[in-house]
Write a protein that holds these residues in place. Structure first.
Motif, PDB file in Angstrom:
ATOM      1  N   PHE A  81      32.801   7.597 -14.783  1.00 41.42           N
ATOM      2  CA  PHE A  81      32.189   8.511 -13.808  1.00 41.42           C
ATOM      3  C   PHE A  81      30.682   8.600 -13.990  1.00 41.42           C
ATOM      4  O   PHE A  81      30.038   9.464 -13.404  1.00 41.42           O
ATOM      5  N   GLY A  82      30.118   7.741 -14.852  1.00 44.84           N
ATOM      6  CA  GLY A  82      28.680   7.802 -15.119  1.00 44.84           C
ATOM      7  C   GLY A  82      28.393   8.770 -16.251  1.00 44.84           C
ATOM      8  O   GLY A  82      29.160   9.700 -16.520  1.00 44.84           O
ATOM      9  N   HIS A  83      27.273   8.532 -16.911  1.00 50.16           N
ATOM     10  CA  HIS A  83      26.876   9.287 -18.096  1.00 50.16           C
ATOM     11  C   HIS A  83      26.841  10.803 -17.864  1.00 50.16           C
ATOM     12  O   HIS A  83      27.426  11.579 -18.621  1.00 50.16           O
ATOM     13  N   SER A  85      28.229  12.822 -15.631  1.00 47.98           N
ATOM     14  CA  SER A  85      29.521  13.488 -15.425  1.00 47.98           C
ATOM     15  C   SER A  85      30.308  13.554 -16.723  1.00 47.98           C
ATOM     16  O   SER A  85      31.066  14.514 -16.940  1.00 47.98           O
ATOM     17  N   ALA A  86      30.143  12.552 -17.593  1.00 51.65           N
ATOM     18  CA  ALA A  86      30.864  12.571 -18.876  1.00 51.65           C
ATOM     19  C   ALA A  86      30.352  13.731 -19.733  1.00 51.65           C
ATOM     20  O   ALA A  86      31.135  14.448 -20.373  1.00 51.65           O
ATOM     21  N   VAL A  87      29.039  13.943 -19.740  1.00 51.11           N
ATOM     22  CA  VAL A  87      28.472  15.075 -20.491  1.00 51.11           C
ATOM     23  C   VAL A  87      29.017  16.380 -19.913  1.00 51.11           C
ATOM     24  O   VAL A  87      29.479  17.269 -20.638  1.00 51.11           O
ATOM     25  N   ILE A 102      24.845  14.753 -27.210  1.00 49.43           N
ATOM     26  CA  ILE A 102      24.076  13.705 -27.902  1.00 49.43           C
ATOM     27  C   ILE A 102      24.730  12.356 -27.596  1.00 49.43           C
ATOM     28  O   ILE A 102      25.951  12.280 -27.408  1.00 49.43           O
ATOM     29  N   ASP A 103      23.928  11.278 -27.525  1.00 48.59           N
ATOM     30  CA  ASP A 103      24.478   9.950 -27.215  1.00 48.59           C
ATOM     31  C   ASP A 103      25.257   9.386 -28.395  1.00 48.59           C
ATOM     32  O   ASP A 103      24.983   9.713 -29.553  1.00 48.59           O
ATOM     33  N   ALA A 104      26.189   8.490 -28.069  1.00 45.84           N
ATOM     34  CA  ALA A 104      27.074   7.936 -29.097  1.00 45.84           C
ATOM     35  C   ALA A 104      26.337   7.006 -30.071  1.00 45.84           C
ATOM     36  O   ALA A 104      26.774   6.814 -31.202  1.00 45.84           O
ATOM     37  N   GLU A 212      25.113  -2.658 -27.598  1.00 45.14           N
ATOM     38  CA  GLU A 212      23.959  -2.815 -26.695  1.00 45.14           C
ATOM     39  C   GLU A 212      23.778  -1.587 -25.812  1.00 45.14           C
ATOM     40  O   GLU A 212      24.701  -0.798 -25.659  1.00 45.14           O
ATOM     41  N   SER A 213      22.581  -1.475 -25.218  1.00 39.37           N
ATOM     42  CA  SER A 213      22.326  -0.368 -24.299  1.00 39.37           C
ATOM     43  C   SER A 213      23.286  -0.445 -23.118  1.00 39.37           C
ATOM     44  O   SER A 213      23.585  -1.522 -22.615  1.00 39.37           O
ATOM     45  N   LYS A 214      23.779   0.731 -22.703  1.00 40.58           N
ATOM     46  CA  LYS A 214      24.669   0.772 -21.533  1.00 40.58           C
ATOM     47  C   LYS A 214      23.860   1.127 -20.287  1.00 40.58           C
ATOM     48  O   LYS A 214      24.397   1.467 -19.255  1.00 40.58           O
TER      49      LYS A 214
END
Ligand code: UDP
Ligand code: MG
Length: 323
Positions: A81-83, A85-87, A102-104, A212-214
Protein backbone atom coordinates in the motif's frame (compact mmCIF):
# COMPACT_ATOMS: atom_id res chain seq x y z
CA UNK A 1 -1.46 13.97 30.83
CA UNK A 2 2.03 12.50 30.46
CA UNK A 3 2.32 8.98 31.92
CA UNK A 4 5.46 8.20 33.87
CA UNK A 5 5.84 4.80 32.30
CA UNK A 6 3.99 5.02 28.96
CA UNK A 7 3.33 2.19 26.54
CA UNK A 8 5.56 2.73 23.49
CA UNK A 9 4.87 1.32 20.04
CA UNK A 10 7.75 1.43 17.57
CA UNK A 11 6.32 1.13 14.04
CA UNK A 12 8.60 -0.26 11.33
CA UNK A 13 7.29 -0.53 7.74
CA UNK A 14 8.96 -3.35 5.80
CA UNK A 15 8.97 -3.94 2.08
CA UNK A 16 11.26 -6.73 0.87
CA UNK A 17 13.59 -6.26 3.84
CA UNK A 18 14.68 -9.88 4.48
CA UNK A 19 18.39 -9.00 4.26
CA UNK A 20 18.27 -6.37 6.99
CA UNK A 21 15.52 -7.78 9.18
CA UNK A 22 17.62 -10.04 11.43
CA UNK A 23 19.87 -7.15 12.45
CA UNK A 24 16.96 -4.74 12.84
CA UNK A 25 14.90 -7.13 14.99
CA UNK A 26 17.90 -7.82 17.24
CA UNK A 27 18.76 -4.13 17.62
CA UNK A 28 15.24 -2.91 18.23
CA UNK A 29 14.44 -5.71 20.62
CA UNK A 30 17.50 -5.03 22.78
CA UNK A 31 16.81 -1.29 22.65
CA UNK A 32 13.24 -1.77 23.88
CA UNK A 33 14.38 -4.24 26.55
CA UNK A 34 16.81 -1.63 27.82
CA UNK A 35 14.12 1.04 27.88
CA UNK A 36 11.78 -1.23 29.83
CA UNK A 37 14.59 -2.10 32.22
CA UNK A 38 15.31 1.59 32.85
CA UNK A 39 11.54 2.00 33.41
CA UNK A 40 11.35 4.66 30.71
CA UNK A 41 8.49 2.80 29.05
CA UNK A 42 6.02 0.16 30.19
CA UNK A 43 6.64 -3.61 29.77
CA UNK A 44 3.60 -3.71 27.44
CA UNK A 45 5.60 -1.71 24.88
CA UNK A 46 6.22 -3.32 21.52
CA UNK A 47 8.09 -3.14 18.27
CA UNK A 48 5.48 -3.49 15.54
CA UNK A 49 6.70 -4.63 12.12
CA UNK A 50 4.30 -3.85 9.27
CA UNK A 51 4.86 -6.11 6.31
CA UNK A 52 3.86 -4.12 3.25
CA UNK A 53 3.18 -6.84 0.64
CA UNK A 54 6.79 -8.04 0.48
CA UNK A 55 7.53 -10.67 -2.14
CA UNK A 56 10.44 -12.14 -0.17
CA UNK A 57 10.68 -13.88 3.18
CA UNK A 58 10.02 -10.74 5.29
CA UNK A 59 6.69 -11.82 6.86
CA UNK A 60 7.91 -15.34 7.73
CA UNK A 61 10.95 -13.85 9.43
CA UNK A 62 8.79 -11.45 11.45
CA UNK A 63 6.43 -14.25 12.49
CA UNK A 64 9.15 -16.65 13.56
CA UNK A 65 10.76 -13.94 15.69
CA UNK A 66 7.44 -13.14 17.36
CA UNK A 67 7.24 -16.78 18.57
CA UNK A 68 10.34 -16.33 20.70
CA UNK A 69 9.89 -12.72 21.70
CA UNK A 70 6.92 -11.11 23.39
CA UNK A 71 8.22 -7.58 22.72
CA UNK A 72 7.60 -7.98 19.00
CA UNK A 73 4.31 -7.77 17.11
CA UNK A 74 3.46 -7.86 13.43
CA UNK A 75 0.86 -6.67 10.95
CA UNK A 76 0.66 -8.24 7.53
CA UNK A 77 -0.99 -6.00 4.93
CA UNK A 78 -2.86 -7.80 2.16
CA UNK A 79 -0.62 -6.18 -0.52
CA UNK A 80 1.76 -3.25 -0.94
CA UNK A 81 0.00 0.00 0.00
CA UNK A 82 3.07 2.26 -0.13
CA UNK A 83 5.32 3.43 2.68
CA UNK A 84 2.99 6.10 4.13
CA UNK A 85 0.00 3.78 4.49
CA UNK A 86 2.18 1.13 6.16
CA UNK A 87 3.27 3.66 8.80
CA UNK A 88 -0.35 4.72 9.27
CA UNK A 89 -1.44 1.08 9.69
CA UNK A 90 1.03 0.72 12.55
CA UNK A 91 -0.29 3.89 14.20
CA UNK A 92 -3.93 2.93 13.87
CA UNK A 93 -3.95 -0.81 14.53
CA UNK A 94 -2.61 -0.85 18.09
CA UNK A 95 -3.35 1.29 21.13
CA UNK A 96 -0.37 2.92 22.86
CA UNK A 97 0.59 6.11 24.71
CA UNK A 98 3.41 6.98 22.36
CA UNK A 99 4.26 5.97 18.81
CA UNK A 100 7.60 6.16 17.04
CA UNK A 101 7.98 5.37 13.34
CA UNK A 102 11.37 4.41 11.94
CA UNK A 103 12.57 2.75 8.70
CA UNK A 104 13.57 -0.91 8.68
CA UNK A 105 17.10 -0.25 7.36
CA UNK A 106 18.01 1.74 10.53
CA UNK A 107 19.57 4.57 8.52
CA UNK A 108 18.02 6.75 11.21
CA UNK A 109 19.79 6.28 14.52
CA UNK A 110 17.61 4.20 16.91
CA UNK A 111 19.56 5.47 19.94
CA UNK A 112 17.81 8.82 19.41
CA UNK A 113 14.60 7.12 20.60
CA UNK A 114 15.76 7.58 24.22
CA UNK A 115 15.99 11.32 23.65
CA UNK A 116 12.63 11.37 21.86
CA UNK A 117 10.88 9.72 24.80
CA UNK A 118 12.59 12.18 27.14
CA UNK A 119 11.25 15.08 25.06
CA UNK A 120 7.77 13.53 25.21
CA UNK A 121 8.00 13.42 28.99
CA UNK A 122 8.97 17.09 28.95
CA UNK A 123 5.57 17.78 27.40
CA UNK A 124 6.02 17.51 23.62
CA UNK A 125 3.31 15.75 21.62
CA UNK A 126 5.44 15.46 18.50
CA UNK A 127 9.19 14.98 18.24
CA UNK A 128 10.73 15.16 14.76
CA UNK A 129 13.94 13.29 14.00
CA UNK A 130 16.08 15.59 11.86
CA UNK A 131 19.08 14.49 9.81
CA UNK A 132 22.02 16.67 10.77
CA UNK A 133 24.51 15.36 8.21
CA UNK A 134 23.95 13.58 4.95
CA UNK A 135 27.54 12.57 4.33
CA UNK A 136 26.71 9.08 3.21
CA UNK A 137 24.03 10.06 0.70
CA UNK A 138 25.13 10.36 -2.92
CA UNK A 139 25.50 13.94 -4.18
CA UNK A 140 22.45 13.34 -6.33
CA UNK A 141 20.26 12.21 -3.41
CA UNK A 142 21.58 15.02 -1.21
CA UNK A 143 20.83 17.80 -3.69
CA UNK A 144 17.50 16.42 -4.92
CA UNK A 145 16.39 16.13 -1.27
CA UNK A 146 17.59 19.66 -0.50
CA UNK A 147 15.85 21.00 -3.61
CA UNK A 148 12.68 19.23 -2.52
CA UNK A 149 12.59 20.92 0.91
CA UNK A 150 13.32 24.32 -0.68
CA UNK A 151 10.61 23.84 -3.31
CA UNK A 152 8.07 22.79 -0.67
CA UNK A 153 8.87 25.92 1.35
CA UNK A 154 8.52 28.06 -1.79
CA UNK A 155 5.13 26.48 -2.48
CA UNK A 156 3.98 27.35 1.01
CA UNK A 157 3.95 23.80 2.45
CA UNK A 158 4.98 23.62 6.09
CA UNK A 159 7.40 20.70 6.52
CA UNK A 160 10.31 20.27 8.91
CA UNK A 161 13.61 20.68 7.08
CA UNK A 162 15.51 17.39 6.66
CA UNK A 163 12.91 15.39 8.55
CA UNK A 164 11.60 12.22 6.92
CA UNK A 165 9.37 9.76 8.73
CA UNK A 166 11.38 9.17 11.90
CA UNK A 167 9.16 10.80 14.51
CA UNK A 168 7.47 10.40 17.85
CA UNK A 169 3.77 11.10 18.23
CA UNK A 170 1.71 11.04 21.42
CA UNK A 171 -1.57 9.15 21.46
CA UNK A 172 -3.34 12.52 21.44
CA UNK A 173 -1.54 13.49 18.23
CA UNK A 174 -2.41 10.16 16.56
CA UNK A 175 -6.05 10.47 17.61
CA UNK A 176 -6.16 13.94 16.08
CA UNK A 177 -4.46 12.73 12.90
CA UNK A 178 -7.45 10.41 12.42
CA UNK A 179 -9.58 13.50 11.83
CA UNK A 180 -7.71 14.03 8.54
CA UNK A 181 -9.76 11.87 6.18
CA UNK A 182 -7.52 12.35 3.13
CA UNK A 183 -6.49 9.44 0.92
CA UNK A 184 -3.36 11.10 -0.48
CA UNK A 185 -1.33 10.54 2.68
CA UNK A 186 1.84 12.60 3.08
CA UNK A 187 2.60 12.38 6.78
CA UNK A 188 5.50 14.80 6.98
CA UNK A 189 3.23 17.64 5.83
CA UNK A 190 0.14 16.42 7.71
CA UNK A 191 1.73 16.10 11.16
CA UNK A 192 2.85 19.78 11.37
CA UNK A 193 -0.78 20.72 10.66
CA UNK A 194 -1.77 19.17 14.01
CA UNK A 195 -0.07 22.08 15.71
CA UNK A 196 0.61 20.56 19.16
CA UNK A 197 3.77 21.35 21.08
CA UNK A 198 6.65 19.86 19.14
CA UNK A 199 10.45 19.86 18.97
CA UNK A 200 13.25 18.25 17.01
CA UNK A 201 16.17 15.96 17.82
CA UNK A 202 19.04 15.62 15.38
CA UNK A 203 21.24 12.69 14.37
CA UNK A 204 23.59 11.63 11.58
CA UNK A 205 22.04 9.54 8.87
CA UNK A 206 23.88 6.28 8.32
CA UNK A 207 24.28 3.81 5.46
CA UNK A 208 21.56 1.26 4.94
CA UNK A 209 22.55 -1.77 7.08
CA UNK A 210 21.78 -4.24 4.27
CA UNK A 211 19.68 -4.58 1.12
CA UNK A 212 18.88 -1.89 -1.41
CA UNK A 213 16.82 1.30 -1.28
CA UNK A 214 13.12 0.68 -1.89
CA UNK A 215 12.81 4.24 -3.17
CA UNK A 216 14.15 4.39 -6.75
CA UNK A 217 14.16 7.75 -8.54
CA UNK A 218 10.72 7.16 -10.06
CA UNK A 219 9.14 6.56 -6.63
CA UNK A 220 10.99 9.56 -5.17
CA UNK A 221 9.71 11.90 -7.89
CA UNK A 222 6.13 10.66 -7.56
CA UNK A 223 6.36 10.99 -3.76
CA UNK A 224 7.55 14.60 -4.08
CA UNK A 225 4.87 15.37 -6.67
CA UNK A 226 2.20 13.88 -4.42
CA UNK A 227 3.48 16.07 -1.57
CA UNK A 228 3.26 19.20 -3.69
CA UNK A 229 -0.14 18.59 -5.24
CA UNK A 230 -1.70 17.43 -1.96
CA UNK A 231 -0.58 20.42 0.04
CA UNK A 232 -0.02 23.36 -2.28
CA UNK A 233 -2.38 25.35 -4.46
CA UNK A 234 0.47 27.38 -5.91
CA UNK A 235 0.62 25.37 -9.19
CA UNK A 236 -3.06 26.18 -9.75
CA UNK A 237 -2.40 29.88 -9.13
CA UNK A 238 0.53 29.62 -11.52
CA UNK A 239 -1.84 28.40 -14.24
CA UNK A 240 -4.07 31.42 -13.65
CA UNK A 241 -1.05 33.69 -13.79
CA UNK A 242 0.20 32.00 -16.96
CA UNK A 243 -3.22 32.44 -18.56
CA UNK A 244 -3.24 36.10 -17.60
CA UNK A 245 0.31 36.70 -18.89
CA UNK A 246 -0.39 34.99 -22.22
CA UNK A 247 -3.56 37.05 -22.65
CA UNK A 248 -1.47 40.18 -22.22
CA UNK A 249 1.11 38.99 -24.74
CA UNK A 250 -1.59 38.06 -27.25
CA UNK A 251 -3.15 41.51 -26.84
CA UNK A 252 0.14 43.13 -27.85
CA UNK A 253 0.47 40.68 -30.74
CA UNK A 254 -3.02 41.71 -31.83
CA UNK A 255 -2.01 45.38 -31.81
CA UNK A 256 1.07 44.47 -33.83
CA UNK A 257 -0.90 42.51 -36.43
CA UNK A 258 -3.45 45.33 -36.67
CA UNK A 259 -0.65 47.73 -37.34
CA UNK A 260 0.81 45.37 -39.99
CA UNK A 261 -2.58 45.07 -41.65
CA UNK A 262 -3.06 48.81 -41.73
CA UNK A 263 0.34 49.36 -43.25
CA UNK A 264 -0.41 46.74 -45.94
CA UNK A 265 2.05 44.06 -44.77
CA UNK A 266 -0.45 41.56 -43.43
CA UNK A 267 0.86 38.41 -45.17
CA UNK A 268 4.31 38.80 -43.77
CA UNK A 269 3.07 37.85 -40.32
CA UNK A 270 3.18 34.09 -40.91
CA UNK A 271 6.22 33.54 -38.68
CA UNK A 272 4.77 35.35 -35.70
CA UNK A 273 1.44 33.62 -36.26
CA UNK A 274 2.91 30.16 -36.17
CA UNK A 275 5.08 31.01 -33.16
CA UNK A 276 2.12 32.35 -31.24
CA UNK A 277 -0.01 29.37 -32.24
CA UNK A 278 2.45 26.76 -31.00
CA UNK A 279 3.32 28.74 -27.88
CA UNK A 280 -0.28 29.16 -26.81
CA UNK A 281 -1.15 25.55 -27.60
CA UNK A 282 1.68 24.55 -25.27
CA UNK A 283 0.51 26.86 -22.51
CA UNK A 284 -3.06 25.62 -22.82
CA UNK A 285 -2.05 21.97 -22.72
CA UNK A 286 0.24 22.53 -19.74
CA UNK A 287 -2.49 24.37 -17.87
CA UNK A 288 -5.08 21.70 -18.56
CA UNK A 289 -2.53 19.11 -17.44
CA UNK A 290 -1.90 20.78 -14.09
CA UNK A 291 -5.61 21.21 -13.46
CA UNK A 292 -6.06 17.56 -14.43
CA UNK A 293 -3.54 16.52 -11.76
CA UNK A 294 -5.71 18.12 -9.10
CA UNK A 295 -8.90 16.66 -10.53
CA UNK A 296 -7.18 13.26 -10.39
CA UNK A 297 -6.59 13.82 -6.68
CA UNK A 298 -10.25 14.71 -6.12
CA UNK A 299 -11.15 11.50 -7.95
CA UNK A 300 -9.05 9.47 -5.51
CA UNK A 301 -10.43 11.30 -2.45
CA UNK A 302 -14.03 10.86 -3.56
CA UNK A 303 -13.65 7.11 -3.97
CA UNK A 304 -12.60 6.98 -0.33
CA UNK A 305 -11.01 3.55 -0.60
CA UNK A 306 -9.34 2.05 2.50
CA UNK A 307 -5.73 3.18 2.92
CA UNK A 308 -4.65 -0.31 3.90
CA UNK A 309 -6.14 -3.75 4.45
CA UNK A 310 -4.91 -5.97 7.24
CA UNK A 311 -4.50 -9.62 6.37
CA UNK A 312 -3.16 -10.84 9.71
CA UNK A 313 -2.12 -9.46 13.10
CA UNK A 314 0.25 -11.33 15.39
CA UNK A 315 0.96 -10.57 19.05
CA UNK A 316 -0.97 -7.29 18.96
CA UNK A 317 -4.37 -6.35 20.37
CA UNK A 318 -7.16 -7.64 18.16
CA UNK A 319 -8.99 -4.41 18.84
CA UNK A 320 -7.76 -1.67 16.54
CA UNK A 321 -7.08 1.92 17.52
CA UNK A 322 -8.87 3.03 14.38
CA UNK A 323 -12.33 3.45 15.87
N1 UDP B 1 8.87 0.80 2.33
C1 UDP B 1 7.56 0.32 2.41
N2 UDP B 1 6.83 0.24 1.25
C2 UDP B 1 7.32 0.64 0.04
C3 UDP B 1 8.64 1.17 -0.01
C4 UDP B 1 9.38 1.24 1.16
O1 UDP B 1 7.08 -0.05 3.48
O2 UDP B 1 6.61 0.53 -0.95
C5 UDP B 1 9.66 0.89 3.59
C6 UDP B 1 11.01 0.23 3.54
O3 UDP B 1 10.96 -1.14 3.87
C7 UDP B 1 11.78 1.03 4.59
C8 UDP B 1 11.17 2.42 4.46
O4 UDP B 1 9.92 2.25 3.80
O5 UDP B 1 11.54 0.57 5.89
C9 UDP B 1 12.05 3.40 3.70
O6 UDP B 1 12.52 2.82 2.50
P1 UDP B 1 14.03 2.94 2.02
O7 UDP B 1 14.94 2.84 3.21
O8 UDP B 1 14.27 1.93 0.95
O9 UDP B 1 14.08 4.43 1.44
P2 UDP B 1 15.36 5.41 1.35
O10 UDP B 1 15.94 5.48 2.72
O11 UDP B 1 16.27 4.79 0.35
O12 UDP B 1 14.77 6.71 0.88
MG1 MG C 1 16.50 3.93 3.86
Amino acid sequence: MVEKCPKLLIVIPCYNEEEVLDITIKKMQSLLKEMVKQMLVSPQSKVCFVNNGSRDNTWNKIKSNIKTNSLIGGINLSRNFGHQSAVLAGLLEEKADIYISIDADLQDDPQVIFEMVQKYKEGNDIVYGVRAKRNIDSLFKKYTALGFYKLMAFLGVNIVYNHADFRLMSNRAVQTLKKFPERNVFLRAMVPLLGFKSCTVSYDRKQRLAGESKYPLKKMVSFAWNGITSFSEVPLHLVTFLGFATCMISFFLFLYSLYSWMSGNALIGWTSLITALTFFSGVILLSIGIIGEYIGKIFIEVKNRPLYIVDEKVNLDEQSNNK
